[in-house]
Design a protein around this motif. Sequence first.
Motif, PDB file in Angstrom:
ATOM      1  N   LYS A  25       0.827  -1.202   0.000  1.00 10.18           N
ATOM      2  CA  LYS A  25       0.000   0.000   0.000  1.00 10.18           C
ATOM      3  C   LYS A  25       0.866   1.259   0.000  1.00 10.18           C
ATOM      4  N   GLY A  26       0.564   2.156  -0.920  1.00  8.39           N
ATOM      5  CA  GLY A  26       1.231   3.442  -0.962  1.00  8.39           C
ATOM      6  C   GLY A  26       2.387   3.546  -1.938  1.00  8.39           C
ATOM      7  N   TRP A  27       2.952   2.429  -2.377  1.00  5.67           N
ATOM      8  CA  TRP A  27       4.114   2.538  -3.255  1.00  5.67           C
ATOM      9  C   TRP A  27       4.010   1.739  -4.541  1.00  5.67           C
ATOM     10  N   LEU A  28       3.087   0.824  -4.672  1.00  4.54           N
ATOM     11  CA  LEU A  28       2.983  -0.014  -5.859  1.00  4.54           C
ATOM     12  C   LEU A  28       1.932   0.542  -6.814  1.00  4.54           C
ATOM     13  N   LYS A  29       2.316   0.718  -8.070  1.00  5.87           N
ATOM     14  CA  LYS A  29       1.409   1.225  -9.104  1.00  5.87           C
ATOM     15  C   LYS A  29       1.623   0.436 -10.389  1.00  5.87           C
ATOM     16  N   LEU A  30       0.685   0.581 -11.304  1.00  2.82           N
ATOM     17  CA  LEU A  30       0.791  -0.040 -12.627  1.00  2.82           C
ATOM     18  C   LEU A  30       1.681   0.816 -13.507  1.00  2.82           C
ATOM     19  N   THR A  31       2.581   0.185 -14.244  1.00  7.87           N
ATOM     20  CA  THR A  31       3.408   0.905 -15.203  1.00  7.87           C
ATOM     21  C   THR A  31       2.520   1.300 -16.375  1.00  7.87           C
ATOM     22  N   SER A  32       2.594   2.544 -16.770  1.00  8.19           N
ATOM     23  CA  SER A  32       1.735   3.008 -17.849  1.00  8.19           C
ATOM     24  C   SER A  32       2.118   2.330 -19.163  1.00  8.19           C
ATOM     25  N   GLY A  33       1.137   1.773 -19.815  1.00  6.34           N
ATOM     26  CA  GLY A  33       1.334   1.157 -21.120  1.00  6.34           C
ATOM     27  C   GLY A  33       1.831  -0.272 -21.095  1.00  6.34           C
ATOM     28  N   ASN A  34       2.076  -0.842 -19.931  1.00  2.58           N
ATOM     29  CA  ASN A  34       2.589  -2.209 -19.875  1.00  2.58           C
ATOM     30  C   ASN A  34       1.975  -2.929 -18.679  1.00  2.58           C
ATOM     31  N   SER A  35       1.059  -3.841 -18.950  1.00  3.86           N
ATOM     32  CA  SER A  35       0.369  -4.536 -17.868  1.00  3.86           C
ATOM     33  C   SER A  35       1.192  -5.681 -17.283  1.00  3.86           C
ATOM     34  N   SER A  36       2.370  -5.954 -17.840  1.00  3.50           N
ATOM     35  CA  SER A  36       3.201  -7.032 -17.299  1.00  3.50           C
ATOM     36  C   SER A  36       4.268  -6.500 -16.350  1.00  3.50           C
ATOM     37  N   LYS A  37       4.211  -5.186 -16.031  1.00  2.00           N
ATOM     38  CA  LYS A  37       5.185  -4.603 -15.118  1.00  2.00           C
ATOM     39  C   LYS A  37       4.484  -3.733 -14.088  1.00  2.00           C
ATOM     40  N   ALA A  38       5.082  -3.689 -12.906  1.00  2.00           N
ATOM     41  CA  ALA A  38       4.611  -2.829 -11.825  1.00  2.00           C
ATOM     42  C   ALA A  38       5.660  -1.746 -11.616  1.00  2.00           C
ATOM     43  N   PHE A  39       5.283  -0.694 -10.871  1.00  2.00           N
ATOM     44  CA  PHE A  39       6.187   0.423 -10.653  1.00  2.00           C
ATOM     45  C   PHE A  39       6.234   0.756  -9.171  1.00  2.00           C
ATOM     46  N   CYS A  40       7.443   0.867  -8.624  1.00  2.00           N
ATOM     47  CA  CYS A  40       7.638   1.276  -7.235  1.00  2.00           C
ATOM     48  C   CYS A  40       7.808   2.789  -7.224  1.00  2.00           C
ATOM     49  N   THR A  41       6.870   3.501  -6.605  1.00  2.00           N
ATOM     50  CA  THR A  41       6.922   4.955  -6.596  1.00  2.00           C
ATOM     51  C   THR A  41       8.025   5.474  -5.684  1.00  2.00           C
ATOM     52  N   TYR A  42       8.430   4.728  -4.678  1.00  2.00           N
ATOM     53  CA  TYR A  42       9.500   5.160  -3.786  1.00  2.00           C
ATOM     54  C   TYR A  42      10.857   5.078  -4.476  1.00  2.00           C
ATOM     55  N   CYS A  43      11.122   3.976  -5.171  1.00  2.00           N
ATOM     56  CA  CYS A  43      12.430   3.748  -5.793  1.00  2.00           C
ATOM     57  C   CYS A  43      12.475   4.184  -7.249  1.00  2.00           C
ATOM     58  N   SER A  44      11.337   4.512  -7.832  1.00  2.00           N
ATOM     59  CA  SER A  44      11.227   4.828  -9.262  1.00  2.00           C
ATOM     60  C   SER A  44      11.779   3.688 -10.105  1.00  2.00           C
ATOM     61  N   THR A  45      11.345   2.483  -9.796  1.00  2.00           N
ATOM     62  CA  THR A  45      11.844   1.274 -10.438  1.00  2.00           C
ATOM     63  C   THR A  45      10.693   0.466 -11.005  1.00  2.00           C
ATOM     64  N   GLU A  46      10.911  -0.108 -12.180  1.00  2.00           N
ATOM     65  CA  GLU A  46       9.941  -1.041 -12.753  1.00  2.00           C
ATOM     66  C   GLU A  46      10.264  -2.452 -12.271  1.00  2.00           C
ATOM     67  N   ILE A  47       9.213  -3.199 -11.993  1.00  2.00           N
ATOM     68  CA  ILE A  47       9.342  -4.568 -11.499  1.00  2.00           C
ATOM     69  C   ILE A  47       8.429  -5.446 -12.337  1.00  2.00           C
ATOM     70  N   LEU A  48       8.854  -6.669 -12.613  1.00  2.00           N
ATOM     71  CA  LEU A  48       7.964  -7.596 -13.303  1.00  2.00           C
ATOM     72  C   LEU A  48       6.737  -7.834 -12.437  1.00  2.00           C
ATOM     73  N   ALA A  49       5.590  -7.920 -13.062  1.00  2.00           N
ATOM     74  CA  ALA A  49       4.324  -8.044 -12.328  1.00  2.00           C
ATOM     75  C   ALA A  49       4.102  -9.476 -11.864  1.00  2.00           C
ATOM     76  N   LYS A  50       5.047  -9.954 -11.088  1.00  2.00           N
ATOM     77  CA  LYS A  50       4.926 -11.266 -10.444  1.00  2.00           C
ATOM     78  C   LYS A  50       4.977 -11.004  -8.953  1.00  2.00           C
TER      79      LYS A  50
END
Length: 112
Positions: A25-50
């Motif tokens: 809660k608070g830091w995980l978001k969907l990467t825009s344009g790619n539903s197979s990746k997540a985005f950490c708002t704290y680290c500004s990092t893309e993560i595989l959506a697993k």
Amino acid sequence: MYLPLKKKTNAQKYRPEWENMDEFKGWLKLTSGNSSKAFCTYCSTEILAKLFDIKKHAETKKHKQKVEFKTGNKEIPFKVVPKDHLFRPCGDSEGALTLFIAEHCSIYVLTI
């Protein structure tokens, strides 16, 4: 002739209900344009959506430091000043605000 078998992988999709989980809660978001990746708002990092990869990211030293920094900031309490002191030419509230800005804000060099 031997042909190696290709390993079949399931492409995991981002699930919006992960955002409501307490640990994300608070830091995980969907990467825009790619539903197979997540985005950490704290680290500004893309993560595989697993789910495993997201949990693994949450345990990294970098992420823990960012969480501590973001959640460690506390509100600065202001002293409540009576209304009759607010409209004096140079009252306590004006002096307190000036000192707060001087202590907590960056000073920019102005050139004329």
